[in-house]
Design a protein around this motif. Structure first.
Motif, PDB file in Angstrom:
ATOM      1  N   ALA A   1      45.948  48.074  51.709  1.00 38.27           N
ATOM      2  CA  ALA A   1      46.365  49.577  51.621  1.00 38.27           C
ATOM      3  C   ALA A   1      46.392  49.754  50.174  1.00 38.27           C
ATOM      4  CB  ALA A   1      47.557  49.607  52.340  1.00 38.27           C
ATOM      5  N   ALA A   2      45.549  49.670  49.232  1.00 38.21           N
ATOM      6  CA  ALA A   2      45.767  50.103  48.006  1.00 38.21           C
ATOM      7  C   ALA A   2      45.547  51.846  47.965  1.00 38.21           C
ATOM      8  CB  ALA A   2      44.577  49.468  47.075  1.00 38.21           C
ATOM      9  N   GLU A   3      45.870  52.201  46.782  1.00 38.33           N
ATOM     10  CA  GLU A   3      46.095  53.744  46.661  1.00 38.33           C
ATOM     11  C   GLU A   3      44.451  54.246  46.631  1.00 38.33           C
ATOM     12  OE1 GLU A   3      47.857  57.320  46.564  1.00 38.33           O
ATOM     13  OE2 GLU A   3      48.748  55.447  46.689  1.00 38.33           O
TER      14      GLU A   3
ATOM     15  N   ASP B   1      35.948  49.550  41.003  1.00 42.28           N
ATOM     16  CA  ASP B   1      34.798  49.925  40.247  1.00 42.28           C
ATOM     17  C   ASP B   1      34.698  49.321  38.867  1.00 42.28           C
ATOM     18  OD1 ASP B   1      32.627  51.065  38.711  1.00 42.28           O
ATOM     19  OD2 ASP B   1      33.055  53.226  39.622  1.00 42.28           O
ATOM     20  N   LEU B   2      34.075  48.305  38.618  1.00 40.06           N
ATOM     21  CA  LEU B   2      34.038  47.459  37.400  1.00 40.06           C
ATOM     22  C   LEU B   2      33.407  48.397  36.292  1.00 40.06           C
ATOM     23  CD1 LEU B   2      33.183  43.824  38.483  1.00 40.06           C
ATOM     24  CD2 LEU B   2      35.314  44.986  38.374  1.00 40.06           C
ATOM     25  N   LEU B   3      32.512  49.236  36.377  1.00 37.21           N
ATOM     26  CA  LEU B   3      32.019  49.917  35.427  1.00 37.21           C
ATOM     27  C   LEU B   3      32.766  51.151  34.851  1.00 37.21           C
ATOM     28  CD1 LEU B   3      29.495  50.296  33.666  1.00 37.21           C
ATOM     29  CD2 LEU B   3      28.551  51.934  35.355  1.00 37.21           C
ATOM     30  N   SER B   4      33.376  51.828  35.723  1.00 42.50           N
ATOM     31  CA  SER B   4      34.288  53.137  35.301  1.00 42.50           C
ATOM     32  C   SER B   4      35.543  52.788  35.388  1.00 42.50           C
ATOM     33  CB  SER B   4      34.002  54.087  36.416  1.00 42.50           C
ATOM     34  OG  SER B   4      34.560  53.896  37.433  1.00 42.50           O
ATOM     35  N   GLY B   5      36.057  51.751  35.946  1.00 45.04           N
ATOM     36  CA  GLY B   5      37.500  51.131  35.982  1.00 45.04           C
ATOM     37  C   GLY B   5      38.370  51.953  37.011  1.00 45.04           C
ATOM     38  N   LEU B   6      37.649  52.957  37.816  1.00 49.98           N
ATOM     39  CA  LEU B   6      38.318  53.360  39.033  1.00 49.98           C
ATOM     40  C   LEU B   6      38.790  52.522  40.015  1.00 49.98           C
ATOM     41  CD1 LEU B   6      36.149  56.573  39.543  1.00 49.98           C
ATOM     42  CD2 LEU B   6      38.617  56.627  38.267  1.00 49.98           C
ATOM     43  N   GLY B   7      39.911  52.668  40.623  1.00 50.04           N
ATOM     44  CA  GLY B   7      40.342  51.828  41.964  1.00 50.04           C
ATOM     45  C   GLY B   7      41.367  50.770  41.078  1.00 50.04           C
ATOM     46  N   PRO B   8      41.787  50.035  42.055  1.00 48.57           N
ATOM     47  CA  PRO B   8      42.649  49.006  41.640  1.00 48.57           C
ATOM     48  C   PRO B   8      41.983  47.758  40.709  1.00 48.57           C
ATOM     49  CG  PRO B   8      42.219  48.559  44.041  1.00 48.57           C
ATOM     50  CD  PRO B   8      41.669  49.892  43.486  1.00 48.57           C
ATOM     51  N   ALA B   9      42.776  47.369  39.825  1.00 48.27           N
ATOM     52  CA  ALA B   9      42.445  46.304  38.895  1.00 48.27           C
ATOM     53  C   ALA B   9      42.037  45.211  39.547  1.00 48.27           C
ATOM     54  CB  ALA B   9      43.300  46.147  37.898  1.00 48.27           C
ATOM     55  N   PRO B  10      40.878  44.196  39.191  1.00 47.36           N
ATOM     56  CA  PRO B  10      40.590  42.942  39.650  1.00 47.36           C
ATOM     57  C   PRO B  10      41.926  42.240  39.936  1.00 47.36           C
ATOM     58  CG  PRO B  10      39.018  43.545  38.033  1.00 47.36           C
ATOM     59  CD  PRO B  10      40.054  44.607  37.882  1.00 47.36           C
ATOM     60  N   LEU B  11      42.222  41.610  40.878  1.00 46.10           N
ATOM     61  CA  LEU B  11      43.062  40.685  41.181  1.00 46.10           C
ATOM     62  C   LEU B  11      43.744  39.819  40.076  1.00 46.10           C
ATOM     63  CD1 LEU B  11      43.413  41.980  44.037  1.00 46.10           C
ATOM     64  CD2 LEU B  11      43.948  39.760  44.978  1.00 46.10           C
TER      65      LEU B  11
ATOM     66  N   THR C   1      56.382  47.221  55.691  1.00 49.56           N
ATOM     67  CA  THR C   1      54.886  47.117  55.314  1.00 49.56           C
ATOM     68  C   THR C   1      54.884  45.619  54.965  1.00 49.56           C
ATOM     69  OG1 THR C   1      55.146  49.300  54.119  1.00 49.56           O
ATOM     70  CG2 THR C   1      53.279  47.589  53.370  1.00 49.56           C
ATOM     71  N   THR C   2      53.678  44.948  55.444  1.00 46.30           N
ATOM     72  CA  THR C   2      53.429  43.617  55.161  1.00 46.30           C
ATOM     73  C   THR C   2      52.942  43.724  53.686  1.00 46.30           C
ATOM     74  OG1 THR C   2      53.111  43.015  57.447  1.00 46.30           O
ATOM     75  CG2 THR C   2      52.000  41.666  55.913  1.00 46.30           C
ATOM     76  N   ARG C   3      53.260  42.571  52.897  1.00 48.29           N
ATOM     77  CA  ARG C   3      52.571  42.387  51.748  1.00 48.29           C
ATOM     78  C   ARG C   3      52.065  40.909  51.300  1.00 48.29           C
ATOM     79  NH1 ARG C   3      54.011  46.690  48.743  1.00 48.29           N
ATOM     80  NH2 ARG C   3      55.804  47.939  49.515  1.00 48.29           N
ATOM     81  N   LEU C   4      51.036  41.176  50.629  1.00 50.30           N
ATOM     82  CA  LEU C   4      50.287  39.807  50.273  1.00 50.30           C
ATOM     83  C   LEU C   4      50.483  39.594  48.926  1.00 50.30           C
ATOM     84  CD1 LEU C   4      46.818  40.494  52.107  1.00 50.30           C
ATOM     85  CD2 LEU C   4      48.566  39.120  52.763  1.00 50.30           C
ATOM     86  N   THR C   5      51.024  38.176  48.534  1.00 47.57           N
ATOM     87  CA  THR C   5      51.171  37.853  47.042  1.00 47.57           C
ATOM     88  C   THR C   5      49.938  37.046  46.735  1.00 47.57           C
ATOM     89  OG1 THR C   5      53.497  38.140  47.132  1.00 47.57           O
ATOM     90  CG2 THR C   5      52.442  36.629  45.339  1.00 47.57           C
ATOM     91  N   THR C   6      49.221  37.400  45.498  1.00 48.46           N
ATOM     92  CA  THR C   6      48.157  36.572  45.217  1.00 48.46           C
ATOM     93  C   THR C   6      48.609  35.324  44.416  1.00 48.46           C
ATOM     94  OG1 THR C   6      47.004  38.666  44.614  1.00 48.46           O
ATOM     95  CG2 THR C   6      46.097  36.716  43.803  1.00 48.46           C
ATOM     96  N   VAL C   7      48.460  34.211  45.150  1.00 47.14           N
ATOM     97  CA  VAL C   7      48.669  32.996  44.741  1.00 47.14           C
ATOM     98  C   VAL C   7      47.688  32.451  43.746  1.00 47.14           C
ATOM     99  CG1 VAL C   7      49.168  30.338  45.241  1.00 47.14           C
ATOM    100  CG2 VAL C   7      49.892  32.227  46.722  1.00 47.14           C
ATOM    101  N   ARG C   8      46.588  32.670  43.859  1.00 44.38           N
ATOM    102  CA  ARG C   8      45.327  32.298  43.265  1.00 44.38           C
ATOM    103  C   ARG C   8      44.210  33.306  43.056  1.00 44.38           C
ATOM    104  NH1 ARG C   8      40.644  29.785  43.939  1.00 44.38           N
ATOM    105  NH2 ARG C   8      41.092  29.451  46.439  1.00 44.38           N
ATOM    106  N   ALA C   9      43.947  34.197  41.980  1.00 45.80           N
ATOM    107  CA  ALA C   9      43.211  35.246  42.120  1.00 45.80           C
ATOM    108  C   ALA C   9      41.806  34.749  42.083  1.00 45.80           C
ATOM    109  CB  ALA C   9      43.565  36.072  41.018  1.00 45.80           C
ATOM    110  N   GLY C  10      41.299  33.652  41.689  1.00 39.45           N
ATOM    111  CA  GLY C  10      40.107  33.343  41.550  1.00 39.45           C
ATOM    112  C   GLY C  10      39.173  33.984  40.421  1.00 39.45           C
ATOM    113  N   ALA C  11      37.786  33.437  40.396  1.00 45.12           N
ATOM    114  CA  ALA C  11      37.089  33.988  39.344  1.00 45.12           C
ATOM    115  C   ALA C  11      37.126  35.613  39.322  1.00 45.12           C
ATOM    116  CB  ALA C  11      35.704  33.585  39.254  1.00 45.12           C
ATOM    117  N   LEU C  12      36.715  36.285  40.243  1.00 38.59           N
ATOM    118  CA  LEU C  12      36.904  37.584  40.418  1.00 38.59           C
ATOM    119  C   LEU C  12      36.956  38.202  41.781  1.00 38.59           C
ATOM    120  CD1 LEU C  12      36.202  40.463  39.155  1.00 38.59           C
ATOM    121  CD2 LEU C  12      34.028  40.326  39.506  1.00 38.59           C
ATOM    122  N   THR C  13      38.212  38.757  41.936  1.00 39.42           N
ATOM    123  CA  THR C  13      38.543  39.103  43.423  1.00 39.42           C
ATOM    124  C   THR C  13      38.736  40.622  43.266  1.00 39.42           C
ATOM    125  OG1 THR C  13      39.335  36.790  43.911  1.00 39.42           O
ATOM    126  CG2 THR C  13      39.970  38.944  45.531  1.00 39.42           C
ATOM    127  N   THR C  14      38.250  41.418  44.027  1.00 37.24           N
ATOM    128  CA  THR C  14      38.381  42.937  43.953  1.00 37.24           C
ATOM    129  C   THR C  14      38.528  43.508  45.293  1.00 37.24           C
ATOM    130  OG1 THR C  14      36.259  43.429  44.189  1.00 37.24           O
ATOM    131  CG2 THR C  14      36.939  43.237  42.008  1.00 37.24           C
TER     132      THR C  14
END
Length: 285
Positions: A123-125, A134-144, A2-15
């Motif tokens: 390939a997030a869950e 989803d920023l309102l309900s909190g579903l899905g992966p957290a912001p980076l 599996t290829t993986r991406l490491t977040t070097v800089r997340a920025g203001a809001l990346t989802t």
């Protein structure tokens, strides 16, 4: 492997975003998904991904990623500088990112949201059939956050030959067609004329939940209390200050303020790229 991406800089809001999770409003779950869906789909098509494959949606300041294996990526949506290990790379077209190199998606030069697609997709869950944050309900992966690691899926098919793709520019004026909403009769005739004739502009307090506007308030005819009722994507809700708010993909599924109008979904992609201060004009259809 599996290829993986490491977040070097997340920025203001990346989802992480895909087509979202429609069909769950009766459970109180917003739709979510990419605000500029045409940009997401075009970036995916340029890589041979299915159009609604999960991508990263950045906000204003971009992000930086380091893959542990060679990947192909496309950065589209809001225009921005793109580099690989500091060397200029193409925006809006496939770019090869060698293992260990840093793909840097710079601050936007226009618009608000850039989209980073990679061959195979993020390939997030999945949650309720979607990988969207989803920023309102909190579903899905957290912001980076810096240091987060993302898995990349296996490419579904070989990447197509490189092509020049037309990317719409950010709107100089946001023209939003509207149909009368279910509570239009709660407003004075003068307010309804104001909605479709006055000059509004995008408020800096806008987000994925709603695009707020600044401009003349709409006067209500009825001052009574409205029980909470269902809300749809594109609903133009009017809070107590009288300034229209256009509900975007992370909007609540119910609300207690009257909906004066509704913007068709097809017109909302431009709203995703309208910077603060952009003129807004509502037109009745």
């Amino acid at each position: 492997m599996t290829t993986r991406l490491t977040t070097v800089r997340a920025g203001a809001l990346t989802t992480v975003q895909d087509a979202g999770r429609p069909g769950h409003a009766h459970l109180g779950v917003p739709r979510s998904g990419a605000l500029d869906a045409p940009a997401m789909r075009l970036a995916n098509r340029l890589l041979g991904n299915d159009p609604d494959t999960a991508v990263l949606e950045t906000t204003l300041t971009g992000c930086a990623l380091r893959p542990d294996r060679d990947v192909a990526a496309v950065v589209g949506g809001a225009p921005c500088a793109v580099t690989v290990d500091g060397r200029p790379a193409a925006w809006g077209a496939p770019v090869r990112v060698p293992a260990g190199s840093v793909l840097d998606v710079g601050a936007v030069t226009g618009g608000v949201r850039s989209y980073v697609a990679v061959a195979g997709g993020i390939a997030a869950e999945p949650v309720l059939g979607s990988r969207s944050t989803d920023l309102l309900s909190g579903l899905g992966p957290a912001p980076l956050r810096d240091g987060d690691v993302l898995a990349v899926g296996a490419p579904a098919r070989p990447a197509p030959p490189p092509v020049a793709a037309p990317w719409p520019g950010p709107p100089a004026e946001l023209v939003l067609p509207v149909r009368p909403g279910p509570r239009a009769d709660w407003f004075t005739p003068a307010a309804l004329r104001t909605l479709t004739s006055a000059a509004y502009r995008v408020s800096p307090h806008s987000n994925r939940i709603g695009l707020r506007t600044e401009g003349p308030p709409l006067q209500r005819l009825s001052t009574g209390e409205l029980p909470s009722e269902g809300m749809v994507l594109g609903a133009v809700q009017v809070p107590p200050d009288g300034r229209p708010v256009i509900f975007l993909h992370d909007h609540p599924t119910t609300g207690g303020y009257p909906v004066v109008a509704v913007v068709p979904e097809s017109a909302l992609a431009a709203a995703a790229q309208a910077v603060a201060g952009t003129p807004v004009r509502f037109t009745l259809v």
